[in-house]
Design a protein around this motif. Structure first.
Motif, mmCIF file in Angstrom:
data_model
loop_
_atom_site.group_PDB
_atom_site.id
_atom_site.type_symbol
_atom_site.label_atom_id
_atom_site.label_comp_id
_atom_site.label_asym_id
_atom_site.label_seq_id
_atom_site.Cartn_x
_atom_site.Cartn_y
_atom_site.Cartn_z
ATOM 1 N N ARG A 103 0.828 -1.206 0.000
ATOM 2 C CA ARG A 103 0.000 0.000 0.000
ATOM 3 C C ARG A 103 0.866 1.261 0.000
ATOM 4 O O ARG A 103 2.017 1.225 0.420
ATOM 5 N N PRO A 104 0.323 2.382 -0.440
ATOM 6 C CA PRO A 104 1.053 3.645 -0.346
ATOM 7 C C PRO A 104 1.390 3.919 1.125
ATOM 8 O O PRO A 104 0.537 3.747 1.995
ATOM 9 N N GLY A 105 2.621 4.283 1.391
ATOM 10 C CA GLY A 105 3.050 4.519 2.770
ATOM 11 C C GLY A 105 3.408 3.258 3.521
ATOM 12 O O GLY A 105 3.818 3.305 4.672
ATOM 13 N N GLY A 106 3.287 2.103 2.874
ATOM 14 C CA GLY A 106 3.570 0.830 3.530
ATOM 15 C C GLY A 106 5.060 0.574 3.660
ATOM 16 O O GLY A 106 5.855 1.013 2.832
ATOM 17 N N PHE A 107 5.426 -0.165 4.695
ATOM 18 C CA PHE A 107 6.823 -0.548 4.885
ATOM 19 C C PHE A 107 6.900 -1.800 5.741
ATOM 20 O O PHE A 107 5.990 -2.097 6.506
ATOM 21 N N SER A 108 7.989 -2.537 5.583
ATOM 22 C CA SER A 108 8.251 -3.717 6.397
ATOM 23 C C SER A 108 9.757 -3.871 6.523
ATOM 24 O O SER A 108 10.464 -3.837 5.517
ATOM 25 N N SER A 109 10.225 -4.075 7.741
ATOM 26 C CA SER A 109 11.656 -4.274 7.959
ATOM 27 C C SER A 109 12.042 -5.736 7.815
ATOM 28 O O SER A 109 13.222 -6.074 7.773
ATOM 29 N N ASN A 110 11.045 -6.634 7.711
ATOM 30 C CA ASN A 110 11.342 -8.059 7.556
ATOM 31 C C ASN A 110 10.137 -8.764 6.934
ATOM 32 O O ASN A 110 9.174 -9.072 7.613
ATOM 33 N N THR A 111 10.217 -9.034 5.634
ATOM 34 C CA THR A 111 9.110 -9.696 4.943
ATOM 35 C C THR A 111 9.117 -11.198 5.151
ATOM 36 O O THR A 111 8.159 -11.873 4.796
ATOM 37 N N GLY A 112 10.201 -11.740 5.667
ATOM 38 C CA GLY A 112 10.314 -13.185 5.805
ATOM 39 C C GLY A 112 10.528 -13.859 4.464
ATOM 40 O O GLY A 112 10.148 -15.004 4.262
ATOM 41 N N ALA A 113 11.163 -13.179 3.502
ATOM 42 C CA ALA A 113 11.326 -13.692 2.143
ATOM 43 C C ALA A 113 12.062 -15.021 2.088
ATOM 44 O O ALA A 113 11.870 -15.791 1.165
ATOM 45 N N LEU A 114 12.885 -15.296 3.062
ATOM 46 C CA LEU A 114 13.641 -16.543 3.040
ATOM 47 C C LEU A 114 12.948 -17.652 3.828
ATOM 48 O O LEU A 114 13.513 -18.705 4.058
ATOM 49 N N THR A 115 11.687 -17.433 4.199
ATOM 50 C CA THR A 115 10.895 -18.449 4.890
ATOM 51 C C THR A 115 9.641 -18.729 4.068
ATOM 52 O O THR A 115 9.326 -18.015 3.119
ATOM 53 N N ALA A 116 8.897 -19.744 4.452
ATOM 54 C CA ALA A 116 7.655 -20.080 3.751
ATOM 55 C C ALA A 116 6.664 -18.921 3.819
ATOM 56 O O ALA A 116 5.899 -18.687 2.888
ATOM 57 N N ASP A 117 6.678 -18.163 4.923
ATOM 58 C CA ASP A 117 5.761 -17.033 5.072
ATOM 59 C C ASP A 117 6.040 -15.927 4.064
ATOM 60 O O ASP A 117 5.162 -15.142 3.742
ATOM 61 N N TYR A 119 6.887 -16.203 0.888
ATOM 62 C CA TYR A 119 6.856 -16.741 -0.473
ATOM 63 C C TYR A 119 6.653 -15.654 -1.533
ATOM 64 O O TYR A 119 7.346 -15.620 -2.534
ATOM 65 N N TRP A 120 5.702 -14.751 -1.314
ATOM 66 C CA TRP A 120 5.380 -13.709 -2.292
ATOM 67 C C TRP A 120 6.588 -12.839 -2.584
ATOM 68 O O TRP A 120 6.802 -12.409 -3.705
ATOM 69 N N TYR A 121 7.347 -12.543 -1.545
ATOM 70 C CA TYR A 121 8.467 -11.620 -1.680
ATOM 71 C C TYR A 121 9.717 -12.287 -2.242
ATOM 72 O O TYR A 121 10.637 -11.626 -2.670
ATOM 73 N N ARG A 122 9.755 -13.606 -2.259
ATOM 74 C CA ARG A 122 10.916 -14.307 -2.814
ATOM 75 C C ARG A 122 10.693 -14.718 -4.260
ATOM 76 O O ARG A 122 11.612 -14.721 -5.058
ATOM 77 N N TYR A 123 9.475 -15.078 -4.609
ATOM 78 C CA TYR A 123 9.217 -15.643 -5.934
ATOM 79 C C TYR A 123 8.528 -14.696 -6.905
ATOM 80 O O TYR A 123 8.268 -15.072 -8.041
ATOM 81 N N SER A 124 8.229 -13.498 -6.497
ATOM 82 C CA SER A 124 7.659 -12.529 -7.435
ATOM 83 C C SER A 124 8.697 -12.196 -8.496
ATOM 84 O O SER A 124 9.894 -12.141 -8.212
ATOM 85 N N GLU A 125 8.239 -11.975 -9.717
ATOM 86 C CA GLU A 125 9.148 -11.699 -10.829
ATOM 87 C C GLU A 125 9.070 -10.259 -11.326
ATOM 88 O O GLU A 125 9.992 -9.771 -11.954
#
Length: 134
Positions: A103-117, A119-125
């Motif tokens: 979202r606009p203004g959204g942020f995350s310091s840890n998406t968990g990209a290297l865990t199953a949780d 998934y979206w942030y690791r496999y998006s192209e």
């Protein structure tokens, strides 16, 4: 001077000093060092290793060009200082699939990209801003 007047005078001086200190305080730093009006994606958690920065409010970008998809680290933190959403896409045999939205203004310091949780942030192209689609 009685005690009440002394206390009132002291409180007035203290309020004045506090006001000057607050007025001269430096502005808060942008989250993750991401400039205003930009979308920033990081390969590391805690906004370290910025790999992508964009100001466009209607464009798509290949995450592979920035080392932000499998088999690399993926997006481990992000800041969206754009006035529009950013959508993550993954290629499917039937076309592009929207996996997640920032979202606009959204942020995350840890998406968990290297865990199953994460998934979206690791496999998006691709990532697209605003109403742009792949």
């Amino acid at each position: 001077m009685d005690v009440r007047r002394k206390a009132a005078a002291f409180a007035a001086v203290l309020a004045g000093v506090s006001g000057v200190m607050m007025a001269s305080a430096p502005p808060a730093a942008a989250v993750g060092g991401c400039p205003s009006g930009k979308l920033c994606l990081y390969r590391s958690t805690e906004y370290r290793t910025m790999s992508f920065e964009a100001a466009s409010t209607s464009a798509c970008f290949e995450l592979d060009d920035y080392g932000l998809t499998y088999p690399f680290n993926g997006i481990n933190s992000y800041v969206n200082n754009l006035p529009v959403k950013a959508t993550l896409y993954h290629s499917e045999p039937t076309g592009w699939y929207a996996m997640s939205t920032i979202r606009p203004g959204g942020f995350s310091s840890n998406t968990g990209a290297l865990t199953a949780d994460g998934y979206w942030y690791r496999y998006s192209e691709k990532i697209c801003t605003g109403s742009a689609t792949p």
